[in-house]
Design a protein around this motif. Structure first.
Motif, PDB file in Angstrom:
ATOM      1  N   PRO A 229      31.189  11.079   1.480  1.00  0.00           N
ATOM      2  CA  PRO A 229      31.715  11.496   0.170  1.00  0.00           C
ATOM      3  C   PRO A 229      30.626  11.972  -0.790  1.00  0.00           C
ATOM      4  O   PRO A 229      30.909  12.747  -1.708  1.00  0.00           O
ATOM      5  N   VAL A 230      29.388  11.489  -0.610  1.00  0.00           N
ATOM      6  CA  VAL A 230      28.232  11.915  -1.400  1.00  0.00           C
ATOM      7  C   VAL A 230      26.990  11.841  -0.518  1.00  0.00           C
ATOM      8  O   VAL A 230      26.992  11.171   0.519  1.00  0.00           O
ATOM      9  N   ASN A 231      25.933  12.514  -0.940  1.00  0.00           N
ATOM     10  CA  ASN A 231      24.631  12.368  -0.293  1.00  0.00           C
ATOM     11  C   ASN A 231      23.728  11.606  -1.247  1.00  0.00           C
ATOM     12  O   ASN A 231      23.532  12.020  -2.396  1.00  0.00           O
ATOM     13  N   ILE A 260      32.117  13.519  -6.300  1.00  0.00           N
ATOM     14  CA  ILE A 260      32.612  12.654  -5.229  1.00  0.00           C
ATOM     15  C   ILE A 260      33.641  13.460  -4.456  1.00  0.00           C
ATOM     16  O   ILE A 260      34.594  13.994  -5.045  1.00  0.00           O
ATOM     17  N   ARG A 261      33.467  13.562  -3.145  1.00  0.00           N
ATOM     18  CA  ARG A 261      34.355  14.393  -2.333  1.00  0.00           C
ATOM     19  C   ARG A 261      35.213  13.530  -1.406  1.00  0.00           C
ATOM     20  O   ARG A 261      34.746  12.499  -0.891  1.00  0.00           O
ATOM     21  N   ALA A 262      36.447  13.939  -1.229  1.00  0.00           N
ATOM     22  CA  ALA A 262      37.350  13.225  -0.324  1.00  0.00           C
ATOM     23  C   ALA A 262      36.753  13.194   1.075  1.00  0.00           C
ATOM     24  O   ALA A 262      36.308  14.218   1.596  1.00  0.00           O
ATOM     25  N   THR A 292      40.726   5.160   2.227  1.00  0.00           N
ATOM     26  CA  THR A 292      39.343   5.155   1.734  1.00  0.00           C
ATOM     27  C   THR A 292      39.348   4.839   0.247  1.00  0.00           C
ATOM     28  O   THR A 292      40.301   5.158  -0.477  1.00  0.00           O
ATOM     29  N   ALA A 293      38.272   4.190  -0.206  1.00  0.00           N
ATOM     30  CA  ALA A 293      38.130   3.793  -1.610  1.00  0.00           C
ATOM     31  C   ALA A 293      36.816   4.331  -2.160  1.00  0.00           C
ATOM     32  O   ALA A 293      35.795   4.339  -1.457  1.00  0.00           O
ATOM     33  N   TYR A 294      36.852   4.753  -3.433  1.00  0.00           N
ATOM     34  CA  TYR A 294      35.694   5.354  -4.095  1.00  0.00           C
ATOM     35  C   TYR A 294      35.559   4.709  -5.474  1.00  0.00           C
ATOM     36  O   TYR A 294      36.395   4.945  -6.354  1.00  0.00           O
ATOM     37  N   LYS A 309      42.270  17.702   0.240  1.00  0.00           N
ATOM     38  CA  LYS A 309      41.655  18.091   1.487  1.00  0.00           C
ATOM     39  C   LYS A 309      40.268  17.465   1.612  1.00  0.00           C
ATOM     40  O   LYS A 309      39.607  17.179   0.601  1.00  0.00           O
ATOM     41  N   ALA A 310      39.797  17.266   2.832  1.00  0.00           N
ATOM     42  CA  ALA A 310      38.445  16.764   3.054  1.00  0.00           C
ATOM     43  C   ALA A 310      37.445  17.671   2.348  1.00  0.00           C
ATOM     44  O   ALA A 310      37.523  18.897   2.443  1.00  0.00           O
ATOM     45  N   GLY A 311      36.523  17.049   1.614  1.00  0.00           N
ATOM     46  CA  GLY A 311      35.505  17.802   0.904  1.00  0.00           C
ATOM     47  C   GLY A 311      35.890  18.202  -0.503  1.00  0.00           C
ATOM     48  O   GLY A 311      35.039  18.664  -1.273  1.00  0.00           O
ATOM     49  N   GLU A 312      37.146  18.013  -0.877  1.00  0.00           N
ATOM     50  CA  GLU A 312      37.587  18.361  -2.232  1.00  0.00           C
ATOM     51  C   GLU A 312      37.026  17.357  -3.245  1.00  0.00           C
ATOM     52  O   GLU A 312      36.992  16.147  -2.981  1.00  0.00           O
ATOM     53  N   VAL A 313      36.579  17.842  -4.397  1.00  0.00           N
ATOM     54  CA  VAL A 313      36.032  16.967  -5.431  1.00  0.00           C
ATOM     55  C   VAL A 313      37.173  16.169  -6.070  1.00  0.00           C
ATOM     56  O   VAL A 313      38.143  16.751  -6.573  1.00  0.00           O
ATOM     57  N   ILE A 314      37.048  14.839  -6.054  1.00  0.00           N
ATOM     58  CA  ILE A 314      38.079  13.976  -6.614  1.00  0.00           C
ATOM     59  C   ILE A 314      37.612  13.251  -7.873  1.00  0.00           C
ATOM     60  O   ILE A 314      38.418  12.647  -8.584  1.00  0.00           O
ATOM     61  N   GLY A 315      36.321  13.286  -8.149  1.00  0.00           N
ATOM     62  CA  GLY A 315      35.794  12.628  -9.343  1.00  0.00           C
ATOM     63  C   GLY A 315      34.288  12.809  -9.415  1.00  0.00           C
ATOM     64  O   GLY A 315      33.684  13.482  -8.563  1.00  0.00           O
ATOM     65  N   LEU A 316      33.682  12.209 -10.452  1.00  0.00           N
ATOM     66  CA  LEU A 316      32.238  12.263 -10.629  1.00  0.00           C
ATOM     67  C   LEU A 316      31.664  10.855 -10.622  1.00  0.00           C
ATOM     68  O   LEU A 316      32.213   9.939 -11.247  1.00  0.00           O
ATOM     69  N   ALA A 317      30.570  10.662  -9.911  1.00  0.00           N
ATOM     70  CA  ALA A 317      29.953   9.342  -9.783  1.00  0.00           C
ATOM     71  C   ALA A 317      29.327   8.911 -11.108  1.00  0.00           C
ATOM     72  O   ALA A 317      28.947   9.737 -11.941  1.00  0.00           O
TER      73      ALA A 317
END
Length: 349
Positions: A229-231, A260-262, A292-294, A309-317
């Motif tokens: 979800p992040v690097n 943060i990516r799905a 999954t939990a973020y 979708k996988a890789g879609e931005v769902i929020g900001l860390a």
């Protein structure tokens, strides 16, 4: 100074592992987060717009005495439940009945006594549990609730014997001590009750969240393949940390504001900040029991019921919740149980 720096780092690494209540007073969650208070049945004045608008629950349980019921001609299990005041599932379980719940005239059925709450439209399991100051997981076990944990309007839930007879008399501190919330509670208890015979419906639009009183649909199946979800820097790995503390996922250090990516395709099951230790939290249901939990997000870009979708931005860390530096708390769960994300993520170079 070196010792102080090490101490701060250690605090950051272990902050996502909830410590014992007796010797720990957590800081309040940051005010800038999106909030979803109605999931717990309480809506403050001027609450921000949210798809979580489940009906607040008023304690109104009715007591049923233990006894025996003799089945009459024409009786149905639901009719007996209505007549006795007990829950039909509780009656079935107590008497070893299985679907299609065939009963015969003259049959003697054990009626389990206790206090029962009749579910109303829009109520969630979590809201019901909080209204009585009881852990939702106790209601799940006591009533033998199973996936997908969707309550039905009129369903009667047996309450734990040690719940107070008059929950309204509980102080705020007493309510807090009797009720807590974790990721599993949200997975199993956040769906609003449906009318009998109603079915959960697919979101009407790819980008649109479903209506507040509609249950979300779990994807039919999932391959079990995830992406990071992040690097960032691994701050804390999965598993026991000693002293009774356990990390159910990974803590990954990243700069504040990192997207943060799905980790895979799915449907947003939750987006809010009711679990203080995690701050801004997103749960994605992927199907086949995978979730999954973020956690620790400073911004939540998605709403309940939205397909991603996988890789879609769902929020900001960020550093919401009980942490001292920006990071992401990431979990993978299979059939509600946390598993080591490292096993299911691609190897990093």
């Amino acid at each position: 100074m070196r010792h102080i720096a090490i101490l701060i780092l250690l605090m950051a690494v272990t902050a996502c592992i909830p410590p014992g209540r007796e010797d720990y007073v957590p800081p309040p969650p940051p005010p800038q987060l999106l909030t979803d208070p109605a999931i717990l049945g309480t809506v403050p004045e001027q609450a921000p717009a949210s798809t979580w608008q489940s009906r607040p629950v008023t304690p109104r349980a009715e007591r049923v005495e233990s006894g025996t019921y003799i089945v009459q001609p024409g009786d149905t299990l639901r009719g007996i439940a209505n007549r006795t005041g007990a829950g039909s599932q509780i009656i079935a379980s107590a008497n070893g009945l299985v679907e299609p719940y065939v009963i015969r005239p003259g049959q003697r059925l054990k009626i389990t006594g206790g206090r029962y709450h009749a579910v109303s439209p829009g109520e969630t399991g979590i809201a019901i549990a909080r209204a009585y100051g009881a852990p939702w997981r106790d209601l799940v076990a006591l009533n033998a609730l199973e996936e997908p944990y969707i309550l039905r309007v009129g369903q009667k839930l047996l309450l734990p014997a040690d719940t107070p007879s008059d929950p309204a008399r509980l102080s705020i501190d007493q309510r807090a001590a009797a009720f807590d919330l974790d990721i599993d509670d949200i997975v199993t208890g956040s769906q609003p009750a449906l009318a009998n015979g109603a079915a959960a419906k697919e979101p009407s639009d790819w980008r649109k969240a479903i209506t507040p009183n509609t249950t979300i649909v779990t994807p039919a199946s999932f391959s079990g393949r995830f992406q990071w979800p992040v690097n960032g820097t691994l701050l804390s790995s999965f598993g026991s940390k000693g002293g009774g503390k356990v990390n159910d996922g990974l803590n990954i250090g990243v700069p504040r504001g990192t997207p943060i990516r799905a980790a895979a395709d799915g449907v947003i099951a939750y987006s809010g900040d009711e679990i203080g230790v995690f701050g801004g939290l997103i749960l994605i249901s992927h199907g086949s029991g995978w979730v999954t939990a973020y956690g620790h997000a400073d911004k939540l870009n998605v709403t309940r019921g939205q397909q991603v979708k996988a890789g879609e931005v769902i929020g900001l860390a960020g550093e919401s919740g009980y942490v001292q530096e920006p990071q992401l708390h990431f979990e993978i769960r299979k059939d509600r149980k946390p598993v080591d994300p490292i096993i299911h993520l691609p190897k990093r170079g």
